[in-house]
Structure formats: C-alpha cells, structure tokens
Scaffold this active site. Structure first.
Site, PDB file in Angstrom:
ATOM      1  N   LYS A 118      13.703  -6.216  -4.841  1.00  0.00           N
ATOM      2  CA  LYS A 118      14.431  -6.500  -3.590  1.00  0.00           C
ATOM      3  C   LYS A 118      15.542  -7.511  -3.864  1.00  0.00           C
ATOM      4  O   LYS A 118      15.331  -8.505  -4.569  1.00  0.00           O
ATOM      5  CB  LYS A 118      13.479  -7.065  -2.529  1.00  0.00           C
ATOM      6  CG  LYS A 118      12.521  -6.015  -1.968  1.00  0.00           C
ATOM      7  CD  LYS A 118      11.625  -6.637  -0.920  1.00  0.00           C
ATOM      8  CE  LYS A 118      10.516  -5.697  -0.497  1.00  0.00           C
ATOM      9  NZ  LYS A 118      10.894  -4.744   0.537  1.00  0.00           N
ATOM     10  N   HIS A 151       7.334  -3.705  -6.327  1.00  0.00           N
ATOM     11  CA  HIS A 151       8.656  -3.367  -5.790  1.00  0.00           C
ATOM     12  C   HIS A 151       9.336  -4.571  -5.134  1.00  0.00           C
ATOM     13  O   HIS A 151      10.544  -4.580  -4.949  1.00  0.00           O
ATOM     14  CB  HIS A 151       8.590  -2.141  -4.860  1.00  0.00           C
ATOM     15  CG  HIS A 151       8.081  -2.430  -3.487  1.00  0.00           C
ATOM     16  ND1 HIS A 151       6.753  -2.558  -3.199  1.00  0.00           N
ATOM     17  CD2 HIS A 151       8.731  -2.610  -2.308  1.00  0.00           C
ATOM     18  CE1 HIS A 151       6.602  -2.806  -1.910  1.00  0.00           C
ATOM     19  NE2 HIS A 151       7.787  -2.839  -1.343  1.00  0.00           N
ATOM     20  N   ASP A 208      -4.030  -5.350  -1.623  1.00  0.00           N
ATOM     21  CA  ASP A 208      -2.832  -4.544  -1.385  1.00  0.00           C
ATOM     22  C   ASP A 208      -1.554  -5.397  -1.410  1.00  0.00           C
ATOM     23  O   ASP A 208      -0.505  -4.928  -1.839  1.00  0.00           O
ATOM     24  CB  ASP A 208      -2.970  -3.845  -0.016  1.00  0.00           C
ATOM     25  CG  ASP A 208      -1.807  -2.918   0.298  1.00  0.00           C
ATOM     26  OD1 ASP A 208      -1.474  -2.089  -0.566  1.00  0.00           O
ATOM     27  OD2 ASP A 208      -1.229  -3.026   1.398  1.00  0.00           O
ATOM     28  N   GLU A 211       3.759  -7.727   8.688  1.00  0.00           N
ATOM     29  CA  GLU A 211       4.167  -6.351   9.000  1.00  0.00           C
ATOM     30  C   GLU A 211       3.709  -6.002  10.407  1.00  0.00           C
ATOM     31  O   GLU A 211       2.666  -6.480  10.854  1.00  0.00           O
ATOM     32  CB  GLU A 211       3.508  -5.376   8.026  1.00  0.00           C
ATOM     33  CG  GLU A 211       3.910  -5.578   6.579  1.00  0.00           C
ATOM     34  CD  GLU A 211       3.295  -4.491   5.697  1.00  0.00           C
ATOM     35  OE1 GLU A 211       3.985  -3.511   5.425  1.00  0.00           O
ATOM     36  OE2 GLU A 211       2.114  -4.624   5.318  1.00  0.00           O
ATOM     37  N   HIS A 243       2.418  -8.887  -4.348  1.00  0.00           N
ATOM     38  CA  HIS A 243       3.691  -9.340  -3.777  1.00  0.00           C
ATOM     39  C   HIS A 243       3.715 -10.849  -3.492  1.00  0.00           C
ATOM     40  O   HIS A 243       4.652 -11.543  -3.860  1.00  0.00           O
ATOM     41  CB  HIS A 243       4.009  -8.581  -2.484  1.00  0.00           C
ATOM     42  CG  HIS A 243       3.960  -7.084  -2.629  1.00  0.00           C
ATOM     43  ND1 HIS A 243       4.390  -6.428  -3.757  1.00  0.00           N
ATOM     44  CD2 HIS A 243       3.538  -6.106  -1.784  1.00  0.00           C
ATOM     45  CE1 HIS A 243       4.242  -5.115  -3.592  1.00  0.00           C
ATOM     46  NE2 HIS A 243       3.716  -4.899  -2.401  1.00  0.00           N
ATOM     47  N   LYS A 282      -1.221  -6.911   8.671  1.00  0.00           N
ATOM     48  CA  LYS A 282      -0.661  -5.755   9.372  1.00  0.00           C
ATOM     49  C   LYS A 282      -0.850  -5.974  10.867  1.00  0.00           C
ATOM     50  O   LYS A 282      -1.742  -6.706  11.294  1.00  0.00           O
ATOM     51  CB  LYS A 282      -1.385  -4.482   8.933  1.00  0.00           C
ATOM     52  CG  LYS A 282      -1.208  -4.217   7.422  1.00  0.00           C
ATOM     53  CD  LYS A 282      -1.046  -2.760   7.107  1.00  0.00           C
ATOM     54  CE  LYS A 282      -0.893  -2.504   5.635  1.00  0.00           C
ATOM     55  NZ  LYS A 282       0.508  -2.415   5.181  1.00  0.00           N
ATOM     56  N   ARG A 330       1.422  18.722  -9.430  1.00  0.00           N
ATOM     57  CA  ARG A 330       0.557  19.907  -9.492  1.00  0.00           C
ATOM     58  C   ARG A 330       1.205  21.146  -8.871  1.00  0.00           C
ATOM     59  O   ARG A 330       0.952  22.260  -9.306  1.00  0.00           O
ATOM     60  CB  ARG A 330      -0.742  19.616  -8.760  1.00  0.00           C
ATOM     61  CG  ARG A 330      -1.853  19.266  -9.741  1.00  0.00           C
ATOM     62  CD  ARG A 330      -3.130  19.108  -9.004  1.00  0.00           C
ATOM     63  NE  ARG A 330      -3.297  17.683  -8.754  1.00  0.00           N
ATOM     64  CZ  ARG A 330      -4.440  17.051  -8.916  1.00  0.00           C
ATOM     65  NH1 ARG A 330      -5.518  17.707  -9.268  1.00  0.00           N
ATOM     66  NH2 ARG A 330      -4.543  15.778  -8.707  1.00  0.00           N
ATOM     67  N   LYS A 346       1.820  -0.003  -8.655  1.00  0.00           N
ATOM     68  CA  LYS A 346       0.629  -0.727  -8.268  1.00  0.00           C
ATOM     69  C   LYS A 346      -0.239   0.182  -7.401  1.00  0.00           C
ATOM     70  O   LYS A 346       0.309   1.117  -6.831  1.00  0.00           O
ATOM     71  CB  LYS A 346       0.988  -2.019  -7.530  1.00  0.00           C
ATOM     72  CG  LYS A 346       1.485  -1.786  -6.071  1.00  0.00           C
ATOM     73  CD  LYS A 346       1.452  -3.039  -5.286  1.00  0.00           C
ATOM     74  CE  LYS A 346       0.342  -3.080  -4.284  1.00  0.00           C
ATOM     75  NZ  LYS A 346       0.561  -2.339  -3.036  1.00  0.00           N
TER      76      LYS A 346
HETATM   77  C1  BG6 Z   1       3.099  -1.941  -0.378  1.00  0.00           C
HETATM   78  C2  BG6 Z   1       1.771  -1.938   0.325  1.00  0.00           C
HETATM   79  O1  BG6 Z   1       2.941  -2.418  -1.694  1.00  0.00           O
HETATM   80  O2  BG6 Z   1       4.001  -2.802   0.313  1.00  0.00           O
HETATM   81  C3  BG6 Z   1       1.937  -1.522   1.778  1.00  0.00           C
HETATM   82  O3  BG6 Z   1       0.882  -1.043  -0.326  1.00  0.00           O
HETATM   83  C4  BG6 Z   1       2.991  -2.366   2.474  1.00  0.00           C
HETATM   84  O4  BG6 Z   1       0.701  -1.629   2.473  1.00  0.00           O
HETATM   85  C5  BG6 Z   1       4.272  -2.399   1.643  1.00  0.00           C
HETATM   86  O5  BG6 Z   1       3.244  -1.828   3.748  1.00  0.00           O
HETATM   87  C6  BG6 Z   1       5.282  -3.373   2.227  1.00  0.00           C
HETATM   88  O6  BG6 Z   1       6.495  -3.238   1.551  1.00  0.00           O
HETATM   89  P1  BG6 Z   1       7.869  -3.588   2.246  1.00  0.00           P
HETATM   90  O7  BG6 Z   1       8.893  -3.300   1.187  1.00  0.00           O
HETATM   91  O8  BG6 Z   1       7.990  -2.704   3.454  1.00  0.00           O
HETATM   92  O9  BG6 Z   1       7.787  -5.050   2.617  1.00  0.00           O
END
Ligand code: BG6
Length: 490
Positions: A182, A178, A235, A216, A240, A338, A48, A148
């Site tokens: 990796k 993602h 999430d 995390e 993942h 987390k 934007r 996502k």
């Molecule tokens: C994301 C989540 O998909 O992955 C986040 O939305 C999370 O909440 C992140 O922190 C973790 O990714 P990575 O690559 O740091 O393990």
C-alpha cells in the site's frame, strides 16, 4: 545467492479465483497500461478449470471490464495484456497435469527467470512447489510468491516454510503481506526516514503511547469457513498489524533494501514482550460482533452470518511492548475488528506532555499532548496536532486550543491514481526485489508471539465478548487502555 533478473514468465496458480479477478489481473492491466511490464514478459494462468487460452482471455477481459473504471480503460492496453497470456489447466495432485504445466513453463520462459505466484489455499503450497521441482520447473532462476496465511500457528508455518525451502531457497521466496504494497505504508517509511524532524523524538523519552487501528465495516463476506478457523488475531493481527508495528518501531535500516529492512523488522518482533497465560486477561480483549447497524443499515451478527454459534473472535485489542532501548515503557495499543463503525487504518503517535505549563490557570486545563496521526485508509493523510493560542483578548490569561497541521495526499498529489497494492508487489517480484515481502524469520517470530496469546485465551477458557455491529468493540477494549491513563483516538 543468485542475482535475480526480471522474470520472463509469470505463472499464476489460482488464476481463475477471486483474488485474481479482484486484485491480480486488474493490477497487471494497470502495469501494462503504464508500460511497466518487461517487454517480453509472458503470463501463464493455471487452475483446475478446463479452460483454453481464449477462455482465460475472456475471463481476464471480464475482470478488467468490471474492476477498472471506464475512464482508465483503453483497448491498446487490454490487447497488450491479452497478447501476453496463456493458460494451462492443472491440479496439484494430478501428476500428469503438473507435468504438462511444467512443459508449458519450459516453453514460455525461453530460458529466462520465472515467477510463480501461488494464489491458492495454503495447503497447496508445499505440493505445488514439490511438483514444480519434480518436473524440472524449479531451478536457481525461478522464484515463488506466497499469499498469506502462511499456516495457522508456528508449527504449521514451519511445515510450509520447510516444504517450500526444499525447492526454493529463502531469497527466492516472496511472502505477500499486501499491506506492504500500500502506498500509505511505504509513505510511513518515507515520513520516518526522509525527514530529520521526527527521528530525535522517536523514542520513549518523547513518546507516551502508540496506537495502531485497522477497522473494517465489512463482516466475513462469504468467507466464513476460512475466517471461522482463523479469527481476527490470525487473519489481521499476526500479519498486517505487526508489520505496521515493525515499520513504526524499527531502527533506521542501512538502506531501503530487502536485507537491511527485514533485519530491522525482525529485531522488533523479537523484542516484543511475551503475553502469556498470566498476562493475557489483563493485556488483551477478544470480541465477536452481534447484530447491529452500520451507517443506519441493520446487519446480522457473526453467528447468524455463519449459520452456527462460534467461539471465533472478530475483534481483538491488546497492549504490546517492545522491550528495547528505544521503546521500553511505551505501550503499543493494537486493535482490529470487523463490523466497526467506520473503515479506517491509522497509526497514532502521542507525544509526552510539556514538562511544565507556563500559562497556568485555565490554559493549563486546555493543554493536550502533541500527536502525529498517520492515516493510511480510506484516505492518506498525515496530521500533526499542535497547541495554539485561541484568538482573542482574554484578560484572564491565554487560552489554548489544539489545532491540526493537515496534509492530505489526494489534494497534494491530485493526479496520482489510487493504486492496488498488488501493482507494487507484482512489479517488485517480477524484478526480483524482496524489500516489501516478508522473510521466513519474521513470519515465524510473529506466530510465536501470537501463539502465546491464543494459548492464553484457550487455557483461560476466554470466550470473545459480544459487541453490537457498528460499535468500537466490547467495552473491555476501552478499559484495557483507560486503566493505563490513555484513551483510543476516535
Ligand atoms: C485480508 C484479510 O488480509 O485483509 C481480510 O484476510 C481483510 O479479512 C483484508 O478484510 C483487509 O484488507 P484491506 O486492504 O481492505 O485493508
């Protein structure tokens, strides 16, 4: 199905956003500096903000300056990247700006393929695709990459997938998880299918249990509004962790290609035993962090960070089963959260005990089952736990100890740079290879399984159990596994 050609234009929606600055632009820089971008590729940013080309170039230079370590930066690569750039402000709900954007796309693609990357909130996916279609910027030579989350349940995922499908055929939709980009995750595929050693043991006859942990230390990092609507299940687990589970559990694909791999992953997702209202209390645990300390530093609780009370889970642990011939009876324990004590992503495969100990006496008590640890983060490591004789002349019989064969990839491949997952994902999407992207049926099967658990929590009035930040989640996560005679690997 149209054979994809390397894209001649990459158009990034949300090009000024956080993901672009942290991950996307630095990844493009690295591809540029290694000479991996197609020679004529142009990159068009859109968002934007009313920037011009120079304004966008400044933003890109700043992001690279901030994210790429000085030792890896060079002027020629930055110049090369900046020369490819262009920018067009647009807002999905403003037809005139989308028309201008479409015209710019037409001019820059020079008759070649276009890759659109929607790095925006998911509510814009369908309107953006429609606008591209309506303005003649979507055809058989265009493809789209989606971030996502694809929806927040099966119904909303269906709505997004249907809306996108009206403009882009499924083989031209690249859904990002993602984790698949990796290095360590692809190494898991290499480990399983590049070695003859593991496959004969990779089944319920020899494997006792599997654990997948994605821990995390961070909290919600200013993303409270998104996260509170989502929680750890949506999430992290829906995408993942289930993708990791698929790669551990799938049958050998015929080849490392998009359909072969995804056909095997979907079979795993469809074999997951449903955890519904009856089972949910026994098979899953939800938690939410309270104030605590990580590495000796005090951190606030989730509700404090958010500024209000919330029933959203920041931790989930569960016991899953893959009901097929290979895995029947083997528990897959999954956990993610987390504000846990350390950042680590790992898969642990515990093999069954030896059928009988010939050593008797004390050694029998020392005996531990073999284990294979595949550590993906923070460092990439593979460790095989074996029993060995404890050195010495013990006269009352052999003593045994557990020792680890340890392969550390950073030592082994000392010159390899740590890559951002998006380097791999961009390279593949630009070249039209969907192997490491998620197909529609996978997303939907994952939502269907997760929806049943969320429904079970809702109908049972399950509130997340509190855990102090800096601990491994609520005590119930330990009981979940211990009542089946297992223990989390720590
Ligand atoms: C994301 C989540 O998909 O992955 C986040 O939305 C999370 O909440 C992140 O922190 C973790 O990714 P990575 O690559 O740091 O393990």
């Amino acid at each position: 199905m149209t054979q994809a050609a390397p894209a001649s234009l990459l158009t990034i929606f949300g090009a000024t956003g956080d993901l672009a600055q942290r991950m996307l632009l630095p990844s493009l820089y690295s591809l540029q500096s290694e000479g991996l971008l197609p020679a004529g590729l142009r990159i068009l940013g859109t968002a934007r903000s009313e920037l011009d080309r120079d304004g966008f170039a400044n933003l890109v230079s700043a992001a690279i300056g901030e994210r790429i370590p000085a030792a890896e930066r060079n002027d020629a690569a930055l110049r090369g990247l900046l020369e490819r750039l262009d920018y067009a402000p647009a807002s999905v709900d403003d037809g005139a700006s989308m028309q201008k954007l479409a015209a710019k796309v037409g001019e820059l693609r020079q008759g070649g393929d276009v890759l659109y990357h929607l790095s925006t909130a998911p509510r814009f996916y369908v309107p953006a695709c429609h606008a591209l279609g309506a303005h003649g910027a979507a055809d058989a030579h265009t493809r789209v990459m989606l971030e996502k989350p694809i929806g927040k349940d099966l119904a909303s995922a269906n709505a997004i997938n249907d809306g996108v499908a009206r403009v882009f055929d499924e083989d031209r939709v690249y859904r990002v998880d993602h984790y698949l980009g990796k290095e360590g995750v692809q190494n898991l595929i290499a480990l399983r299918f590049g070695n003859a050693l593991f496959e004969p043991l990779w089944n319920s006859v020899h494997i006792e249990q599997v654990q997948i942990t994605v821990a995390e230390t961070v909290g919600v990092e200013g993303r409270g509004d998104y996260y509170d609507d989502s929680g750890a299940m949506r999430d992290m687990l829906q995408n993942h962790l289930l993708q990791l589970l698929c790669l551990v559990a799938m049958e050998p694909p015929a080849r490392f290609g998009p359909n072969s791999v995804r056909n095997e992953k979907i079979k795993v997702l469809r074999s997951l035993r449903a955890i519904g209202r009856e089972q949910v209390a026994h098979e899953s645990v939800a938690g939410q962090y309270a104030a605590g300390a990580i590495d000796g530093v005090a951190v606030p609780g989730y509700a404090q960070e958010l500024g209000r009370d919330s029933g959203t889970e920041t931790f989930v642990a569960l016991r899953a089963h893959v009901d097929n011939w290979r895995w029947h009876g083997v528990p897959f324990y999954l956990r993610t959260g987390k504000r846990l004590p350390s950042r680590c992503t790992e898969i642990y495969i515990q093999f069954r005990k030896v059928p009988y100990s010939i050593f008797g006496g004390r050694a029998a008590g020392d005996m531990r089952p073999n284990g294979l640890l595949i550590r993906l983060q923070p460092e990439e490591r593979i460790e095989l736990d074996l029993m060995s004789k404890t050195p010495g002349l013990d006269r009352s019989g052999l003593r045994l100890s557990q020792v680890a064969l340890d392969l550390d990839f950073h030592e082994e491949f000392a010159n390899a740079r740590r890559r951002i997952a998006y380097e791999r994902l961009y390279l593949d999407a630009i070249e039209g290879n969907g192997t490491l992207f998620v197909r529609r049926d996978e997303t939907e099967a994952a939502w269907q399984w997760v929806d049943a658990i969320l429904d079970g929590w809702r109908s049972g009035g399950t509130a997340p159990k509190s855990y102090p930040a800096g601990t491994w989640g609520p005590g119930a996560a330990v009981s979940l596994i211990e009542r089946h005679g297992h223990a989390w690997r720590e």
